[in-house]
Scaffold this motif. Structure first.
Motif, PDB file in Angstrom:
ATOM      1  N   MET A 186       0.806  -1.215   0.000  1.00 17.48           N
ATOM      2  CA  MET A 186       0.000   0.000   0.000  1.00 17.48           C
ATOM      3  C   MET A 186       0.841   1.268   0.000  1.00 17.48           C
ATOM      4  O   MET A 186       1.889   1.355   0.617  1.00 17.48           O
ATOM      5  CB  MET A 186      -1.000   0.019   1.136  1.00 17.48           C
ATOM      6  CG  MET A 186      -0.628  -0.657   2.406  1.00 17.48           C
ATOM      7  SD  MET A 186      -2.159  -0.691   3.373  1.00 17.48           S
ATOM      8  CE  MET A 186      -1.929  -2.114   4.337  1.00 17.48           C
ATOM      9  N   VAL A 187       0.317   2.245  -0.712  1.00 12.42           N
ATOM     10  CA  VAL A 187       0.945   3.565  -0.788  1.00 12.42           C
ATOM     11  C   VAL A 187      -0.148   4.587  -0.521  1.00 12.42           C
ATOM     12  O   VAL A 187      -1.109   4.687  -1.276  1.00 12.42           O
ATOM     13  CB  VAL A 187       1.516   3.830  -2.192  1.00 12.42           C
ATOM     14  CG1 VAL A 187       2.344   5.095  -2.181  1.00 12.42           C
ATOM     15  CG2 VAL A 187       2.321   2.660  -2.698  1.00 12.42           C
ATOM     16  N   PHE A 188      -0.005   5.320   0.562  1.00 10.04           N
ATOM     17  CA  PHE A 188      -1.021   6.311   0.890  1.00 10.04           C
ATOM     18  C   PHE A 188      -0.395   7.667   1.105  1.00 10.04           C
ATOM     19  O   PHE A 188       0.723   7.762   1.607  1.00 10.04           O
ATOM     20  CB  PHE A 188      -1.786   5.895   2.153  1.00 10.04           C
ATOM     21  CG  PHE A 188      -2.647   4.691   1.939  1.00 10.04           C
ATOM     22  CD1 PHE A 188      -3.769   4.768   1.145  1.00 10.04           C
ATOM     23  CD2 PHE A 188      -2.317   3.483   2.510  1.00 10.04           C
ATOM     24  CE1 PHE A 188      -4.563   3.657   0.925  1.00 10.04           C
ATOM     25  CE2 PHE A 188      -3.101   2.363   2.292  1.00 10.04           C
ATOM     26  CZ  PHE A 188      -4.224   2.459   1.499  1.00 10.04           C
ATOM     27  N   GLU A 189      -1.135   8.696   0.753  1.00  7.77           N
ATOM     28  CA  GLU A 189      -0.634  10.046   1.018  1.00  7.77           C
ATOM     29  C   GLU A 189      -0.691  10.293   2.517  1.00  7.77           C
ATOM     30  O   GLU A 189      -1.490   9.701   3.229  1.00  7.77           O
ATOM     31  CB  GLU A 189      -1.492  11.077   0.278  1.00  7.77           C
ATOM     32  CG  GLU A 189      -0.834  12.433   0.253  1.00  7.77           C
ATOM     33  CD  GLU A 189      -1.588  13.439  -0.597  1.00  7.77           C
ATOM     34  OE1 GLU A 189      -2.220  13.033  -1.589  1.00  7.77           O
ATOM     35  OE2 GLU A 189      -1.532  14.622  -0.264  1.00  7.77           O
ATOM     36  N   ASN A 190       0.180  11.177   2.962  1.00 10.01           N
ATOM     37  CA  ASN A 190       0.281  11.474   4.387  1.00 10.01           C
ATOM     38  C   ASN A 190      -0.697  12.575   4.786  1.00 10.01           C
ATOM     39  O   ASN A 190      -0.298  13.620   5.263  1.00 10.01           O
ATOM     40  CB  ASN A 190       1.720  11.931   4.667  1.00 10.01           C
ATOM     41  CG  ASN A 190       2.246  11.309   5.927  1.00 10.01           C
ATOM     42  OD1 ASN A 190       1.467  10.786   6.726  1.00 10.01           O
ATOM     43  ND2 ASN A 190       3.542  11.365   6.126  1.00 10.01           N
TER      44      ASN A 190
END
Lengths: 413, 300
Positions: A186-190
């Protein structure tokens, strides 16, 4: 704008005028009208969706009045909505909700547009113990404060990608694999929204005992995730989840193409607003995009028929829409919820209506509505659409799907 | 983090991917950084709007591509347009602050950055945009490493641009005048060089270089009115590390930074990618300070 400048004076005059005349309000008015109240963003940064919300509310009112209105006891009432413009600022929202309750005497409320403004309104409605049905705020934190008078009908942010993990588990079982053998990247914006989405994903992955192999957070101003994607490519996960508003979707699609990444289940939020089909063409094939609602769903309710029938009616009523924004659909659904709750309560008394709302269990064109103890509507799932031949097709949840999932994702780079 | 390192060791071919990606993006940083080194060295101007010039160049190219132009053909047009824009900005703003102290010029360029962001936002809207140059990727090592053709072309363009800049500075009259002014503006003036014109030209040249970098960035990444800041930061990091008037140093530092970012993103995660860049700067500064301290001791 207009209102903000003259606000103090206008408020004074309005207060005197209203208390003297008492014509428009209060809730159980003499002229057989039940007035709901809302402050939505008609100007400012949320203006576009504020207008969509208003149109949704208005269409709901129109249809229900045409169908005979609300029946309480043996009396029927028409419904109406009193609007204020909160100028997209939470502070104004709070002021205006207080005004709706205290000065206009409205005891039944519809939510504002956006999580930020709803967060500002919530403490006010709790203070005055006035029920509100909201359909435009997805933030999870709204439902962890123990609010008793707020009911939200849309799926909250942590549900955005959960169904992708469910889907992966379902496909694994079908193919004779254990869900716990799956790997998730997973890659999520902060930012608060995306981290809410992440929290839901982590929890769901834990439920199936899946292994999270990549869990990167991209800073707000970073537009390069190629290192992360290189990792994804090397680790070969079964699920890839990306959420970072439009920038995240565009960046991910572009670099997925450059690095030729393929993962059997690839979910990206905000595909539609990032226009991934138009901008990335065949590379977007097979990508899963979560949404609150879609016209093509096979939901069916009492007043508007199917989702498609609602969409047709909406497009006929308001010109210039190619697709119905889900913001409008859920707003209409909120009005439907009010009608059902009022009839169930058999009264316009705030406490009785609140209790009726908490026991409501209905099906609408927007999906099922049944609130849990926190006021959320967990029975309405997030819908997953897959991009197939350049079009969004609903593929999950299987119960409401109108197309078959293409699994694993096939793409020609 | 450890598992990522293990991965790198067990699959060494991944290093190739990270190195290549790092070099590709480092090359684009080098452009923006060289422009900054130029205005910093010649005019002693710390241009905080550097990244916004880059983004503006990207938007101009995006607009032209939407009119049906080939993405690579937009490059010279954008460079010329940005040159004119830079000249105008020099005449309107920069020439008034250049003789003042550091804070005036910092504030002026910071203000310029804000204004440019808002104007771009007004004209093009806050949506994320990108240019599709329509190239594929080359897969090598059995698909383990991919090279986006557009990045490869970008690298070549950057190299050509850098080479022509060096030639220009070395051979042309204007280049000589710029170098003379950088060394000693007063002496240059005495020798008959119109330093005001040199300043205007330098600033406009920087603007054109940034514009070119913006075109390339719009093709390999995405642009948005408020994404100028990361490029400003990187340009400052590179120039601070490499020193002024040192083109090979700037290129080397830029490529190093690009590679370092890729490795940081891989091993520590995307959340620490920029953090690493800034930490590297601190290390470089500390090292330089330490070196200078030792020199001073020798003098005593």
């Amino acid at each position: 704008m207009r209102m903000s400048m003259r606000y103090p004076v206008a408020m004074g005059i309005a207060a005197i005028g209203l208390s003297a005349a008492g014509a428009i309000s209060p809730a159980a008015a003499a002229d057989d009208t039940i007035t709901l109240g809302s402050a939505i963003s008609l100007t400012g940064k949320y203006a576009t969706n504020g207008l969509n919300t208003q149109r949704g509310y208005d269409l709901g009112v129109k249809r229900i009045n045409e169908a005979g209105g609300v029946k309480i006891g043996d009396k029927t009432y028409k419904i109406a909505i009193k609007y204020y413009d909160d100028e997209s600022t939470p502070l104004r929202t709070a002021e205006l909700f207080e005004r709706l309750i205290k000065q206009d005497g409205i005891k039944l409320l519809l939510g504002p547009y956006s999580s930020a403004t709803t967060k500002a309104a919530a403490p006010i409605i709790e203070k005055y113990e006035v029920p509100m049905v909201e359909a435009e705020a997805a933030s999870r934190s709204l439902f962890t404060q123990g609010y008793k008078y707020m009911f939200g009908i849309i799926s909250t942010s942590e549900q955005y990608v959960e169904s992708s993990i469910d889907l992966a588990a379902e496909m694994a079982e079908k193919n004779g694999k254990k869900p716990s053998s799956l790997k998730v990247a997973m890659v999520f914006e902060n930012d608060p929204f995306s981290l809410d989405v992440r929290a839901g994903a982590i929890e769901r992955a834990k439920k199936y005992k899946m292994q999270v192999v990549v869990d990167d957070k991209m800073p707000r101003d970073l537009n390069d995730i190629s290192a992360t994607l290189t990792k994804v490519k090397a680790l070969k996960p079964d699920v890839l989840l990306v959420s970072g508003h439009e920038k995240g979707a565009s960046t991910a699609m572009r670099q997925i193409k450059q690095l030729q990444v393929n993962v059997p289940i690839m979910t990206i939020t905000h595909c539609e607003s990032a226009k991934v089909i138009q901008n990335f063409g065949k590379v977007s094939e097979g990508v899963l995009c979560p949404t609150q609602w879609a016209e093509t769903l096979n939901y069916k309710g009492k007043y508007f028929g199917t989702a498609q029938e609602f969409a047709d009616l909406f497009k006929k009523t308001y010109e210039g829409y190619k697709e119905v924004p889900y913001q409008a659909a859920q707003a209409t659904a909120a009005v439907v919820v009010w009608k059902e709750a009022l009839e169930k309560a058999g009264s316009t008394d705030a406490t009785k209506v609140r209790d009726a709302l908490s026991k409501l269990d209905i099906m609408t064109f927007y999906g099922p509505v049944k609130f849990d103890s926190t006021g959320k509507n967990p029975v309405k799932p997030m819908v997953l659409r897959q991009i197939q031949d350049g079009e969004y097709k609903v593929v999950a949840p299987t119960k409401y799907a109108t197309a078959k999932l293409e699994f694993p994702r096939k793409v020609a780079y | 983090m450890l598992s990522s390192l293990e991965l790198l060791i067990s699959a060494p071919v991944l290093n190739v991917q990270l190195l290549l990606d790092g070099i590709f993006i480092g090359a684009v940083y080098a452009l923006a950084a060289y422009g900054l080194a130029l205005v910093w060295g010649v005019m002693n101007l710390k241009n905080l709007a550097q990244g916004d010039f880059v983004i503006m160049g990207g938007y101009l190219a995006w607009m032209l591509v939407n009119q049906g132009m080939n993405p690579f053909l937009t490059l010279p047009i954008v460079a010329i347009a940005m040159f004119a824009f830079g000249w105008a900005i020099y005449r309107i703003i920069i020439c008034r602050v250049i003789e003042r102290d550091l804070f005036t010029s910092l504030l002026a360029t910071f203000g310029l950055a804000l204004v440019m962001q808002q104007i771009l936002n007004q004209i093009y809207g806050p949506e994320v945009q990108s240019i599709n140059a329509g190239f594929d990727s080359l897969a090598i090592f059995g698909g383990m490493v991919t090279v986006a053709q557009v990045k490869l072309i970008t690298l070549c363009i950057t190299a050509v641009l850098a080479a022509s800049l060096v030639c220009f500075m070395k051979m042309s009259r204007m280049g000589q005048a710029i170098r003379a002014t950088a060394q000693d503006p007063r002496a240059a003036r005495v020798m008959g060089i119109n330093t005001d014109r040199v300043y205007a030209f330098t600033f406009a040249l920087n603007s054109a270089i940034c514009g070119a970098a913006g075109v390339l960035i719009a093709m390999i990444w995405v642009i948005q009115p408020f994404y100028g800041i990361p490029y400003s930061i990187r340009a400052f990091v590179i120039v601070t590390a490499a020193g002024l008037g040192n083109l090979p140093g700037v290129i080397l530092a830029a490529l190093g930074l690009g590679v370092a970012e890729q490795y940081a993103g891989f091993t520590l995660g995307a959340q620490l990618q920029q953090f690493t860049v800034v930490s590297l700067l601190v290390v470089v500064l500390l090292f330089k300070q330490f070196q200078r301290g030792r020199k001073r001791q020798v003098l005593q």
